[in-house]
Design an enzyme around this catalytic site. Structure first.
Site, PDB file in Angstrom:
ATOM      1  NE  ARG A  24      15.677  92.909  97.258  1.00 48.21           N
ATOM      2  CZ  ARG A  24      14.519  92.750  96.785  1.00 48.21           C
ATOM      3  NH1 ARG A  24      14.349  93.365  95.753  1.00 48.21           N
ATOM      4  NH2 ARG A  24      13.591  92.163  97.113  1.00 48.21           N
ATOM      5  CE1 TYR A  73      41.027  98.553  92.240  1.00 47.72           C
ATOM      6  CE2 TYR A  73      38.823  98.147  91.367  1.00 47.72           C
ATOM      7  CZ  TYR A  73      40.056  97.855  92.356  1.00 47.72           C
ATOM      8  OH  TYR A  73      39.766  97.302  93.339  1.00 47.72           O
ATOM      9  CG  ASP A 109      35.878 104.633  88.770  1.00 42.94           C
ATOM     10  OD1 ASP A 109      35.929 105.794  89.674  1.00 42.94           O
ATOM     11  OD2 ASP A 109      36.069 103.378  89.019  1.00 42.94           O
ATOM     12  CE  LYS A 159      39.457 102.611  97.089  1.00 37.75           C
ATOM     13  NZ  LYS A 159      38.258 101.819  96.629  1.00 37.75           N
TER      14      LYS A 159
END
Ligand SMILES: Cc1ncc(COP(=O)(O)O)c(C=O)c1O
Length: 407
Positions: A73, A125, A196, A221
């Site tokens: 992590r 978005y 973004d 994407k």
């Protein structure tokens, strides 16, 4: 002779002299850095592909001493390879990989505190707006949604404004935000800017060069590019912000898993060639659609008739693989969707395969018909994510599907 027991007790890197790490100077161009930065041959084996370090924890040397890695992590070598590469491609101080695009956006927002205010552009978005309004707002952070221009941002400025949040090109109408103008205004107010950059990727747009402080990606994407993994990333301009993001990544823990990092790294290797093909295919499809009588409007920044074509030319080095077009009514849109054979009717974008989406019932279903109409998102609007198939086949598929609307 070295006893066999000694050889077996040594790690691979002790047995074999480490390979000389190849240096990749900053003057290397994008496509070279996409393949090599953070991805020198593995010192232990010489493998030219970074290994998937599928380990949760790493053995430490002794009390208070360790060899770079502790717990996945906090840091993982495969994730570090991806983060180093992403930082180089966006031109940032550091990058951080998260378990989804939404987790990346959430990490940037958790840099803020209760009582802070965020100036957002009015057409983000939908998932971002849902996160801000339905979750983050409950923790005392305020959001305003305004036109992304210096004038509108100035009008909505509050004494507690701590972040400007942008997205360009916009979804699904492909509007372009003038990053330089917005950043110049934000800098005059000493407010950081996040953008973004999912739609264009650093191959076509590098927001940090326009003054942006935080670049966000849904790696799901184009960066992954093969529709086989969910992921996100934040790249920041300053070392001080890198420290704060590193802490949030470690403390909140929404990290990208080693295998997913490896998939994104593999995708990034071909990003340059893929983006060129996405762009060429979208341009071919957009031009063809614009010549069809049954199509009312085509939204693609690469078309000279796009209202912000000049801005897109100035700000971007390509127009990307996304476009939308309006066939007038829901029934007509449905006929197109039902008749395409090559295009898949699906959410998401940026994969090698072409997708068709209906924003009114998919990405923008959560807002009212009036709100959609005010934004220019009609029932006849279809969004295309142009893949990298042969453009002639894509056009033939659309031609066949649109025939039903020509009668
Ligand atoms: C522009 C943009 N940003 C962020 C996201 C969220 O990314 P993810 O689905 O990887 O969480 C999406 C998802 O569609 C998106 O299109």
């Amino acid at each position: 002779m070295i006893p066999l027991k000694t050889i077996l007790s040594q790690s691979a890197s002790q047995r074999d002299p480490p390979m000389k790490a190849r240096k990749h100077q900053p003057e290397h161009r994008f496509a070279t850095r996409a393949i090599h930065v953070g991805q020198a041959p593995d010192p232990a084996t010489g493998a030219v592909v970074p290994p998937i370090h599928q380990a949760s924890t790493f053995a430490q040397t002794t009390v208070g001493k360790y060899d770079g890695w502790l717990y996945s992590r906090v840091g993982n070598p495969t994730r570090a390879a991806l983060e180093t590469c992403l930082a180089s491609l966006e031109g940032g101080a550091a990058a951080f990989a998260f378990s989804s695009g939404m987790a990346a956006i959430n990490a940037v927002i958790t840099l803020l505190s209760a009582g802070d205010h965020v100036l957002c552009q009015d057409n983000l978005y939908g998932g971002t707006v849902r996160l801000f309004n339905q979750i983050v707002k409950r923790f005392g952070i305020e959001f305003s949604y305004v036109k992304p221009t210096p004038e509108s941002l100035q009008d909505a400025l509050r004494p507690n404004t701590r972040l400007v949040y942008l997205e360009t090109p916009t979804n699904p109408l492909l509007g372009i935000v003038d990053l330089q103008a917005c950043c110049a205004w934000a800098q005059s107010q000493q407010i950081p800017v996040a953008v973004d950059n999912t739609f264009l990727t650093p191959y076509f747009q590098r927001p940090i060069e326009s003054g942006v402080d935080f670049v966000i990606h849904s790696t799901t994407k184009y960066l992954n590019g093969h529709s086989d993994g969910i992921g996100g990333a934040v790249i920041c301009k300053n070392a001080a912000d890198a420290e704060r993001l590193k802490f949030i990544q470690k403390a909140a823990g929404a990290v990208l898993a080693p295998f997913e990092c490896w998939l994104v790294l593999r995708g990034i290797k071909s990003l340059a060639v893929r983006m060129r093909q996405h762009d060429a295919n979208a341009m071919a499809v957009a031009k063809w659609l614009a010549a069809q009588k049954s199509v009312r409007t085509v939204n693609y920044p690469g078309l000279p008739q796009h209202p912000q074509h000049a801005l897109a030319r100035r700000q971007q080095s390509g127009f990307g693989g996304m476009l939308s077009f309006d066939v007038g009514t829901r029934a007509r849109a449905q006929r197109v969707v039902d008749r395409v054979k090559l295009f898949a009717f699906a959410e998401s974008l940026g994969g090698v395969e072409s997708l068709l989406a209906h924003p009114a019932t998919m990405s923008h279903a959560g807002i009212t018909a009036e709100e959609r109409a005010a934004m220019g998102i009609g029932e006849g609007l279809l969004r295309v994510s142009a893949g990298i198939e042969d453009a002639d086949d894509l056009i033939a598929d659309l031609d066949n599907a649109l025939k039903s609307n020509r009668r």
